[in-house]
Design a protein around this motif. Structure first.
Motif, PDB file in Angstrom:
ATOM      1  N   HIS A  66      -3.863  -5.280   3.122  1.00  0.00           N
ATOM      2  CA  HIS A  66      -4.249  -6.526   2.452  1.00  0.00           C
ATOM      3  C   HIS A  66      -4.140  -7.120   4.067  1.00  0.00           C
ATOM      4  O   HIS A  66      -4.160  -7.666   4.990  1.00  0.00           O
ATOM      5  CB  HIS A  66      -3.166  -7.232   2.360  1.00  0.00           C
ATOM      6  N   PRO A  67      -5.766  -6.713   4.302  1.00  0.00           N
ATOM      7  CA  PRO A  67      -6.903  -7.321   5.498  1.00  0.00           C
ATOM      8  C   PRO A  67      -6.450  -8.829   5.340  1.00  0.00           C
ATOM      9  O   PRO A  67      -6.846  -9.527   5.903  1.00  0.00           O
ATOM     10  CB  PRO A  67      -8.543  -6.992   5.589  1.00  0.00           C
ATOM     11  N   ASP A  68      -6.702  -9.384   4.315  1.00  0.00           N
ATOM     12  CA  ASP A  68      -6.413 -10.933   4.377  1.00  0.00           C
ATOM     13  C   ASP A  68      -4.927 -11.672   3.887  1.00  0.00           C
ATOM     14  O   ASP A  68      -5.464 -12.413   3.839  1.00  0.00           O
ATOM     15  CB  ASP A  68      -7.000 -11.431   2.816  1.00  0.00           C
ATOM     16  N   PRO A 103      -0.287  10.148   3.533  1.00  0.00           N
ATOM     17  CA  PRO A 103      -1.510   8.968   3.160  1.00  0.00           C
ATOM     18  C   PRO A 103      -2.456   7.968   2.864  1.00  0.00           C
ATOM     19  O   PRO A 103      -2.760   9.082   3.737  1.00  0.00           O
ATOM     20  CB  PRO A 103      -0.045   7.442   3.965  1.00  0.00           C
ATOM     21  N   LEU A 104      -2.267   7.537   2.183  1.00  0.00           N
ATOM     22  CA  LEU A 104      -4.269   6.715   2.144  1.00  0.00           C
ATOM     23  C   LEU A 104      -3.598   5.412   1.808  1.00  0.00           C
ATOM     24  O   LEU A 104      -3.264   4.476   0.966  1.00  0.00           O
ATOM     25  CB  LEU A 104      -4.651   7.134   1.305  1.00  0.00           C
ATOM     26  N   ILE A 105      -3.958   4.225   2.855  1.00  0.00           N
ATOM     27  CA  ILE A 105      -4.822   2.978   2.507  1.00  0.00           C
ATOM     28  C   ILE A 105      -6.178   2.723   1.890  1.00  0.00           C
ATOM     29  O   ILE A 105      -6.262   2.959   2.588  1.00  0.00           O
ATOM     30  CB  ILE A 105      -3.986   2.587   4.446  1.00  0.00           C
ATOM     31  N   VAL A 106      -4.977   2.045   0.842  1.00  0.00           N
ATOM     32  CA  VAL A 106      -6.569   1.664   0.257  1.00  0.00           C
ATOM     33  C   VAL A 106      -6.319  -0.063  -0.108  1.00  0.00           C
ATOM     34  O   VAL A 106      -5.337  -0.481  -0.217  1.00  0.00           O
ATOM     35  CB  VAL A 106      -7.027   1.765  -1.335  1.00  0.00           C
ATOM     36  N   THR A 107      -7.114  -0.754   0.628  1.00  0.00           N
ATOM     37  CA  THR A 107      -7.520  -2.524   0.804  1.00  0.00           C
ATOM     38  C   THR A 107      -7.631  -2.561  -0.241  1.00  0.00           C
ATOM     39  O   THR A 107      -8.327  -2.815  -1.263  1.00  0.00           O
ATOM     40  CB  THR A 107      -8.143  -2.607   2.207  1.00  0.00           C
ATOM     41  N   GLN A 108      -7.312  -4.655  -0.118  1.00  0.00           N
ATOM     42  CA  GLN A 108      -8.037  -5.149  -1.050  1.00  0.00           C
ATOM     43  C   GLN A 108      -9.556  -5.437  -1.091  1.00  0.00           C
ATOM     44  O   GLN A 108      -9.358  -5.093   0.014  1.00  0.00           O
ATOM     45  CB  GLN A 108      -6.769  -6.151  -1.274  1.00  0.00           C
TER      46      GLN A 108
END
Length: 293
Positions: A143-145, A173-178
């Protein structure tokens, strides 16, 4: 577990920003996927969302359709929408056996009160069902925002805890951002992520081309920053809500800003304007910019 567990394409750095992208779809998008499929690279990862109005059978059928179309299904699990341990076990077994799923994406979900025993991503992971059924990689949200329910410290701690739990269970692990409209928050967040020692590969969420009202509606629902200044930077006048917008400026800025210091990065497209339209945009952008991006 290395990046190949997430997808073999991660073993080689992309030649241009849109190479190795992933897509998202709902259970209702099977026909759209059929139409778009000839224009999507083989083995492209496609996430299947966990919407409250769709049945387990519909989600599993969509995952099977992704596999049969020559792509990699990555089904979503929404922890707070799962009513019981048995329901979770049935979903995981059917997705792995029927659709050949090797990767899952787990989120807590929107409901304030869980429908069953799972309050968050960690509670699903700690059942042990993922590794027992041969899942190789787990996607989790970035969640960059920011996030309305957690402050910055809480978000970073949660992300670190989930990455550690996934790795400890022998998965990647894989991070997928908003999704977002401005490259700067993404780049700052990536810098902070690596400074905190989180090395997991990241997919940056990019909104596919869509009507401006549609984009703003999704932004409001998801808590994504969409101020007049941000939208102007994205190429949209907030006072002119007719017409469409594509992510050209955002992807250009990401291509210019992402460097080796940000670690392994790919893009993930949210096709708010439809799968066919998003895939056409990706291919057009790649053809026009691939040599320099």
């Amino acid at each position: 577990m290395g990046v190949a567990a997430i997808h073999p394409a991660w073993e080689v750095a992309p030649a241009f920003i849109t190479e190795g992208y992933s897509l998202e779809m709902t259970a209702k998008d099977r026909d759209a996927l059929t139409k778009a499929a000839p224009h999507i690279a083989p083995d492209t990862p496609i996430a299947i969302t966990f919407l409250p109005g769709e049945t387990m059978d519909a989600r599993i059928a969509a995952a099977c359709h992704v596999r049969a179309s020559g792509f990699e299904p990555m089904p979503h699990l929404s922890a707070r929408r799962i009513a019981s341990q048995d329901e979770l076990a049935e979903m995981v077994e059917r997705l792995t056996v029927e659709a050949g799923a090797k990767r899952m994406f787990i989120v807590a979900g929107d409901p304030p009160v869980p429908a069953g025993p799972f309050a968050d991503t960690l509670s699903v992971l700690r059942t042990g069902l993922m590794e027992t059924h041969g899942i190789k990689a787990i996607g989790i949200a970035g969640h960059p925002d920011g996030h309305p329910a957690l402050d910055s410290d809480g978000l970073w701690q949660a992300l670190d805890d989930k990455c550690s739990e996934i790795s400890a269970r022998g998965m990647a692990p894989l991070i997928v951002t908003q999704f977002g409209f401005d490259a700067d928050p993404f780049l700052r967040w990536l810098t902070d992520l690596r400074a905190r020692g989180i090395a997991a590969p990241v997919r940056i969420g990019v909104p596919g081309p869509a009507g401006i009202k549609t984009l703003l509606r999704f932004a409001a629902h998801c808590g994504v920053g969409a101020s007049a200044a941000v939208m102007t930077k994205y190429g949209v006048s907030i006072t002119k809500l007719l017409g469409t917008a594509g992510p050209d400026a955002l992807v250009d800025a990401l291509a210019a800003g992402i460097g080796a210091e940000h670690g392994p990065i790919r893009l993930h497209f949210y096709p708010f304007g439809g799968l066919e339209r998003t895939v056409a945009w990706i291919n057009d952008y790649s053809a026009a910019n691939g040599a320099r991006a």
